[in-house]
Write a protein that holds these residues in place. Structure first.
Motif, short mmCIF file in Angstrom:
data_model
loop_
_atom_site.label_atom_id
_atom_site.label_comp_id
_atom_site.label_asym_id
_atom_site.label_seq_id
_atom_site.Cartn_x
_atom_site.Cartn_y
_atom_site.Cartn_z
N THR A 80 32.04 45.76 -39.33
CA THR A 80 31.26 44.24 -40.07
C THR A 80 29.69 45.46 -40.47
O THR A 80 28.79 44.93 -41.48
N ARG A 81 28.79 46.58 -40.13
CA ARG A 81 28.35 47.24 -40.73
C ARG A 81 28.86 48.86 -40.80
O ARG A 81 28.79 49.29 -39.69
N PRO A 82 28.13 49.48 -41.64
CA PRO A 82 27.54 51.00 -41.05
C PRO A 82 27.10 51.01 -39.62
O PRO A 82 26.60 50.72 -39.25
N GLY A 83 27.72 52.38 -39.06
CA GLY A 83 26.63 53.22 -38.01
C GLY A 83 28.03 53.55 -37.47
O GLY A 83 29.28 53.74 -37.62
N VAL A 90 30.73 55.03 -38.77
CA VAL A 90 31.59 54.24 -40.19
C VAL A 90 29.47 54.79 -41.42
O VAL A 90 29.14 54.35 -40.96
N PHE A 91 30.03 55.05 -42.96
CA PHE A 91 28.66 55.20 -43.65
C PHE A 91 29.45 54.14 -44.89
O PHE A 91 30.15 52.92 -44.42
N GLY A 92 27.69 53.62 -45.34
CA GLY A 92 27.76 52.96 -45.86
C GLY A 92 28.63 52.30 -47.57
O GLY A 92 28.40 52.08 -47.74
N PHE A 206 14.61 41.27 -44.40
CA PHE A 206 15.18 42.72 -43.90
C PHE A 206 16.25 43.09 -42.88
O PHE A 206 16.45 43.42 -42.41
N ASP A 207 16.52 41.99 -42.22
CA ASP A 207 17.44 42.67 -40.62
C ASP A 207 19.05 42.93 -41.35
O ASP A 207 19.64 42.76 -40.90
N GLU A 208 19.22 42.02 -42.88
CA GLU A 208 19.73 42.96 -43.57
C GLU A 208 20.13 44.10 -44.06
O GLU A 208 20.95 44.82 -43.53
N VAL A 209 19.09 44.80 -44.44
CA VAL A 209 18.77 45.74 -44.93
C VAL A 209 19.05 46.70 -43.30
O VAL A 209 19.90 47.40 -43.64
N LYS A 210 18.06 46.28 -42.01
CA LYS A 210 18.10 46.84 -40.57
C LYS A 210 19.76 47.19 -40.41
O LYS A 210 19.92 48.50 -40.23
N SER A 211 20.23 46.35 -40.83
CA SER A 211 22.10 45.72 -39.83
C SER A 211 22.26 47.12 -41.19
O SER A 211 23.38 47.76 -40.00
N PHE A 212 22.68 46.86 -42.38
CA PHE A 212 23.51 47.73 -43.40
C PHE A 212 22.80 49.50 -42.84
O PHE A 212 23.34 50.43 -42.92
N ARG A 213 21.36 49.74 -42.60
CA ARG A 213 20.99 51.14 -41.99
C ARG A 213 21.51 51.27 -40.73
O ARG A 213 20.20 52.53 -40.75
N SER A 214 22.64 50.61 -39.86
CA SER A 214 22.17 51.06 -38.75
C SER A 214 22.19 52.66 -38.69
O SER A 214 23.44 53.23 -39.35
N THR A 261 22.70 45.14 -32.34
CA THR A 261 21.55 45.84 -31.99
C THR A 261 21.76 46.75 -33.37
O THR A 261 23.14 47.33 -33.64
N ALA A 262 20.61 47.33 -33.68
CA ALA A 262 20.51 48.23 -35.02
C ALA A 262 19.03 49.11 -34.70
O ALA A 262 18.01 49.07 -34.74
N SER A 263 20.33 50.39 -34.07
CA SER A 263 18.72 51.64 -33.98
C SER A 263 19.27 52.17 -35.34
O SER A 263 19.83 52.16 -35.77
N LEU A 264 17.79 52.51 -35.75
CA LEU A 264 17.57 53.21 -37.55
C LEU A 264 16.06 53.02 -37.04
O LEU A 264 15.20 53.05 -36.27
#
Length: 529
Positions: A80-83, A90-92, A206-214, A261-264
């Protein structure tokens, strides 16, 4: 043959949730069944974007009935997202690195971002950025910080998401450092922030950015400009720092019961420290400070983000512009190589990989044990050092860029750790070194007695009282290991008359060891009184 919008595929993901691919052979989307309950308007909006119009109540009811009646699903992993996705990464741009022998299909349920498609080769990237990273503490730190994200999975509980801010005046090269850090993962030569992001948006995004940059890094430029008022800016920045320090974020698409969860890692630049832009109680501001590494560029720092002007450039400005241009030419390959090694090592023996990372962090933390300051900040610095060590060992960084220990030692004064001011002078740094290593320094007697070679090579240095002055005699290898910017320090000390030199046809900045001490060896002789 049916050519209109229809169910093209259906899978059950790793969490047991059902997903559908709906549309035509040319255009389609993936969506989760749960989203038809929790985010119905969003699903219909995405369908409309691919001309699968489900607009009227009648057509929406028929669509839902078609979904409900479908009973055949195959198993697949859904990203559902990169990471990290189990043991895959998975990459962006929608590409993936998988463990050897794991051929499971991966469904990408997010829109790929072209910024994450690599450009050039790792060798190209290394060659282009080398002049600006070699023996340059801030650039080295920024690149290592960018690789912290994928390591967080392998670290024991208690590590907050790392955050660092680079603070300084305009035209010091802060943005270029951020673009350089971003180039580890992504790039965009048409953007002032390269592969980074803009904070000119509401906090809810920000949550969307944070998720995509996991499991990676995000660079925010000029964070001090966010918000339309001081109060709005204060609230935004508090939420930014406290929300990101936790890896809990929005709910995962397709699973309304579980928080994603989004670690970044977050790297930001600002003209004013973020804590000074926040209104609130002192305790809350102190809590913010303990979650954030603040790197200060003093106004009198001659070359901005650079320790020295790299050879071949007329000025620091020219070099900084060239550094950003280099990041705009090549990007994405360092993260691929680093992550590929993590995937490979984790697949082979994940426990062993975790032990290695834990050991490297522990060693770096031990070296910082006597440095006053936040334990959380020191833990993050140790994590950055560990990332740098792995990157060097795996060929992502060049060895000539310097050791992790030397890099962290050079960054520490810029953070104010240990009571060091951001504008600490070269002689002040040497005096601080003497105080920190007092127990490891050897006082030379008068008359001088012989020193064994193994003692000479292992000790922190020698103190000598000579002609009414106190001198630090330090071997060249030790000086280079302890001071990331040793060339700059020695040059400044020589200009200030703080070192004893050796005259001859060519002036030498080192001298022979005093007679009777250690034959054939040379040292830097620094006046510390």
């Amino acid at each position: 043959m049916h050519s209109g919008p229809r169910i093209l595929d259906a899978v059950q993901d790793q969490h047991g949730a059902n997903w559908f691919r709906y549309g035509t052979d040319k255009r389609s989307i993936w969506f989760a069944v749960a989203d038809l309950v929790t985010a119905q308007a969003r699903v219909f909006g995405r369908l409309a974007a691919i001309n699968a119009r489900v607009l009227t109540p009648r057509s929406q009811t028929a669509f839902k009935q078609e979904i409900e009646d479908h009973a055949t699903f195959r198993d697949a992993l859904v990203a559902t997202r990169p990471g990290w996705l189990e043991n895959h990464f998975v990459f962006g741009d929608g590409s993936v690195i998988s463990p050897k022998g794991d051929g499971r299909e991966i469904i990408f349920a997010f829109e790929p971002d072209r910024r994450f498609k690599p450009r050039g080769t790792l060798a190209d990237w290394q060659k282009r950025v080398d002049p600006f990273v070699r023996q340059q503490a801030l650039a080295h730190f920024a690149l290592a910080f960018a690789l912290v994200g994928p390591l967080l999975r392998f670290i024991a509980r208690g590590q907050l998401n790392p955050q660092a801010e680079l603070v300084g005046d305009q035209e010091t090269g802060k943005s270029a450092i951020g673009v350089l850090a971003s180039s580890v993962w992504a790039g965009d030569p048409d953007s002032d922030v390269g592969g980074g992001e803009s904070l000119d948006a509401t906090f809810n995004s920000f949550d969307e950015v944070k998720s995509f940059r996991s499991d990676s890094v995000v660079f925010f430029d000029e964070a001090n400009l966010v918000g339309s008022s001081a109060g709005q800016r204060s609230d935004f920045l508090q939420d930014l720092i406290f929300k990101n320090s936790s890896n809990r974020g929005k709910r995962r698409m397709g699973d309304p019961t579980a928080l994603e969860t989004a670690s970044l890692a977050i790297l930001s630049t600002t003209n004013i420290p973020l804590k000074d832009l926040v209104n609130g109680e002192n305790a809350r501001i102190r809590a913010m400070h303990s979650r954030l590494i603040t790197i200060m560029l003093a106004p009198d720092r001659p070359y901005g983000v650079l320790d020295t002007v790299p050879p071949g450039y007329a000025s620091a400005r020219d070099a900084i512009e060239a550094m950003q241009a280099a990041a705009d030419e090549c990007w994405g390959t360092p993260a691929r190589k680093f992550v590929a090694k993590l995937v490979q090592r984790a697949n082979r023996d994940e426990d062993r990989l975790q032990r290695r990372i834990a050991r490297d962090i522990a060693r770096a933390r031990q070296a910082l044990a006597d440095v006053p300051g936040s334990a959380r900040v020191k833990k993050t610095l140790a994590l950055v050092a560990a990332a740098s060590g792995l990157a060097s060992a795996w060929g992502v960084f060049r060895e000539a860029w310097g050791s992790p220990t030397a890099m962290i030692d050079a960054i520490l004064p810029l953070t104010g750790a240990g009571g060091l001011a951001a504008s600490i002078s070269p002689i002040g740094r040497v005096r601080s070194y003497v105080e920190q290593h007092r127990d490891g320094l050897i006082e030379l007697p008068d008359p001088i007695k012989p020193v064994q070679i193994k003692v000479f090579e292992s000790c922190a240095g020698f103190l000598r009282h000579h002609k009414g002055r106190t001198e630090l005699l330090i071997p060249g290898d030790r000086l280079r290991a302890e001071f990331h910017d040793h060339e700059t320090i020695i040059h400044a000390l020589n200009q200030d008359g703080k070192i004893r030199t050796e005259n001859g046809k060519q002036k030498k900045l080192t001298i022979k060891t005093p007679r009777g001490m250690c034959i054939g060896k040379r040292v830097y002789c620094i006046f510390i009184d």
